[in-house]
Design an enzyme around this catalytic site. Structure first.
Site, PDB file in Angstrom:
ATOM      1  N   PRO A 181       0.810  -1.219   0.000  1.00 11.89           N
ATOM      2  CA  PRO A 181       0.000   0.000   0.000  1.00 11.89           C
ATOM      3  C   PRO A 181       0.846   1.274   0.000  1.00 11.89           C
ATOM      4  CG  PRO A 181      -0.728  -1.530   1.716  1.00 11.89           C
ATOM      5  CD  PRO A 181       0.573  -2.050   1.193  1.00 11.89           C
ATOM      6  N   GLU A 191       3.427  -7.657   8.725  1.00  9.58           N
ATOM      7  CA  GLU A 191       3.290  -6.194   8.681  1.00  9.58           C
ATOM      8  C   GLU A 191       4.209  -5.562   7.641  1.00  9.58           C
ATOM      9  OE1 GLU A 191       0.620  -5.339  10.343  1.00  9.58           O
ATOM     10  OE2 GLU A 191       0.676  -7.440  10.992  1.00  9.58           O
ATOM     11  N   ARG A 245      -2.934 -10.636 -20.393  1.00 11.49           N
ATOM     12  CA  ARG A 245      -3.893 -10.314 -21.448  1.00 11.49           C
ATOM     13  C   ARG A 245      -3.345  -9.318 -22.467  1.00 11.49           C
ATOM     14  NH1 ARG A 245      -6.508  -6.026 -20.929  1.00 11.49           N
ATOM     15  NH2 ARG A 245      -8.454  -6.695 -21.880  1.00 11.49           N
ATOM     16  N   ASP A 273      -9.552  -1.329 -24.954  1.00 11.65           N
ATOM     17  CA  ASP A 273      -9.767  -1.289 -23.511  1.00 11.65           C
ATOM     18  C   ASP A 273      -9.897   0.111 -22.950  1.00 11.65           C
ATOM     19  OD1 ASP A 273      -9.672  -3.927 -22.906  1.00 11.65           O
ATOM     20  OD2 ASP A 273      -7.514  -3.954 -22.530  1.00 11.65           O
TER      21      ASP A 273
HETATM   22  N1  4GX Z   1      -1.702  -3.074  -3.008  1.00 16.85           N
HETATM   23  N2  4GX Z   1      -0.772  -5.656   0.764  1.00 16.85           N
HETATM   24  C1  4GX Z   1       1.642  -6.053   1.135  1.00 16.85           C
HETATM   25  C2  4GX Z   1       2.474  -6.565   3.361  1.00 16.85           C
HETATM   26  C3  4GX Z   1       2.835  -5.197   3.861  1.00 16.85           C
HETATM   27  C4  4GX Z   1       2.348  -4.739   5.077  1.00 16.85           C
HETATM   28  C5  4GX Z   1       2.718  -3.484   5.513  1.00 16.85           C
HETATM   29  C6  4GX Z   1       4.025  -3.239   3.562  1.00 16.85           C
HETATM   30  C7  4GX Z   1       3.558  -2.744   4.753  1.00 16.85           C
HETATM   31  C8  4GX Z   1      -1.430  -4.234  -1.179  1.00 16.85           C
HETATM   32  C9  4GX Z   1      -2.189  -3.228  -1.811  1.00 16.85           C
HETATM   33  C10 4GX Z   1      -1.634  -4.751   0.177  1.00 16.85           C
HETATM   34  C11 4GX Z   1      -1.060  -6.149   2.080  1.00 16.85           C
HETATM   35  C12 4GX Z   1       0.454  -6.208   0.195  1.00 16.85           C
HETATM   36  C13 4GX Z   1       0.117  -6.016   3.007  1.00 16.85           C
HETATM   37  N3  4GX Z   1       3.679  -4.450   3.116  1.00 16.85           N
HETATM   38  N4  4GX Z   1      -0.526  -4.626  -2.044  1.00 16.85           N
HETATM   39  N5  4GX Z   1       1.322  -6.602   2.462  1.00 16.85           N
HETATM   40  N6  4GX Z   1      -3.202  -2.543  -1.304  1.00 16.85           N
HETATM   41  O1  4GX Z   1      -2.580  -4.353   0.795  1.00 16.85           O
HETATM   42  O2  4GX Z   1      -0.671  -3.912  -3.162  1.00 16.85           O
END
Ligand code: 4GX
Length: 246
Positions: free
Chosen positions: A89, A116, A154, A169
Site C-alpha cells: 500500500p 506487517e 492479457r 480497452d
Molecule cells: N496493493 N498488501 C503487502 C504486506 C505489507 C504490510 C505493511 C508493507 C507494509 C497491497 C495493496 C496490500 C497487504 C500487500 C500487506 N507491506 N498490495 N502486504 N493494497 O494491501 O498492493
C-alpha cells in the site's frame, strides 16, 4: 512471459488460481510462473520466516535473510533487466503503463509480503519499484500479484482471441469505456439507444467516443484533466454536457 514470485504461499500461483485467459496462457506456455519461497532458504529447525520489529509494537516482519535469498535467487533465474516489484500500500498506484512495460520486457519478479511488511533496507537494496493496487489493506501481496499476472498476460500477443479488444480497452486511450448493450432491446422499460440499432457505423463510432468522453468527465474528471482534448473531442464533450443537462 516469465513471472518470478517471491512468496510464502506458492500454492496461490498454481493452475487452479490461474483461470480463464491466464490459465490458457499457462497451458499454452505463453507464460511461466516460478515461485521462490523464503521458507526454502531457512536453515533453522523451525524454518522461521518472521521476525520481531525493532522498537516493538504489534505484529511481525518478514525475516530478512530468507527473504533476501529468495529475492536474489529469483533475480538470478531472471533476465538481467528484470524489474523486482514489491506490492504494498506504500507504493505508487499500479498503472496500465506498468503492466505494458513488464509485458514488453518479457519478465518481472513480484515480491509478495506477508505480516506487517519488510525491513526498509531490503526495500532500498533489493526492490526496484513499489506498487499499490489501491488505498486498502489486504493480508498479503499474493492477490495483488495475481492481479498483475492477469493484467500483463492479457496484453501478450495471442493471449486474447481478438487482438483488437486490448486496443479498445479502458485506459488504452486514457478514457473509460463507452456503455455497452446486448439483447434484449428493452429491460424494465429502458431501451437500447437507437443509434446502436441504426447500422450507421460512423454515427455509432461518434456516439461511442462522445459517451466515453462524457462518462470519463462525470466519473473520473482527473483523467480528463490529465489529457489534452483535441478540438473534436472537446466538441463531443460539450455536446454530451448539453444533452445531459436538465
Ligand atoms: N496493493 N498488501 C503487502 C504486506 C505489507 C504490510 C505493511 C508493507 C507494509 C497491497 C495493496 C496490500 C497487504 C500487500 C500487506 N507491506 N498490495 N502486504 N493494497 O494491501 O498492493
Amino acid at each position: 512471459m516469465w513471472f518470478g514470485l517471491v512468496t510464502l504461499f506458492p500454492e496461490s500461483f498454481t493452475e487452479d488460481h490461474l483461470i480463464g485467459v491466464t490459465g490458457r496462457a499457462l497451458r499454452d506456455e505463453l507464460i511461466s510462473v516460478r515461485c521462490f519461497n523464503p521458507r526454502d532458504f531457512t536453515s533453522d529447525l523451525h524454518r522461521t520466516v518472521d521476525d520481531k520489529p525493532y522498537g516493538g509494537g504489534p505484529g511481525m516482519l518478514m525475516k530478512v535473510a530468507p527473504l533476501r535469498e529468495a529475492i536474489h535467487s529469483a533475480k538470478d533465474a531472471a533476465d538481467k533487466c528484470t524489474e523486482v516489484v514489491y506490492l504494498s500500500p506504500q507504493g505508487r498506484r499500479l498503472s496500465q503503463d506498468d503492466l505494458a512495460g513488464w509485458a514488453a520486457k518479457g519478465s518481472v519478479v513480484l515480491v509478495c509480503g506477508r505480516y506487517e511488511g519488510i525491513d526498509e533496507r531490503v526495500i532500498n537494496a533489493d526492490i526496484d519499484r513499489e506498487v499499490s493496487l489501491g488505498d486498502f489493506v489486504l493480508s498479503g501481496g499474493e492477490v495483488p500479484a495475481l492481479a498483475v499476472i492477469d493484467g500483463v498476460t492479457r496484453l501478450l500477443p495471442g493471449a486474447l482471441g481478438d487482438s483488437n479488444s486490448v486496443a479498445q480497452d479502458s485506459f488504452s486511450d486514457g478514457l473509460l469505456d463507452y456503455p455497452q448493450f446486448t439483447r434484449p432491446k428493452e429491460i424494465a422499460g429502458k431501451r437500447v439507444p437507437d443509434v446502436l440499432l441504426s447500422g450507421n457505423h460512423q454515427m455509432i463510432a461518434r456516439w461511442r467516443q462522445k459517451q466515453a468522453l462524457g462518462k470519463t468527465w462525470e466519473k473520473r474528471p482527473d483523467l480528463i484533466r490529465e489529457r489534452t482534448l483535441t478540438e473534436i473531442e472537446q466538441q463531443l464533450l460539450d455536446e454530451y454536457r448539453s444533452e445531459t443537462e436538465s
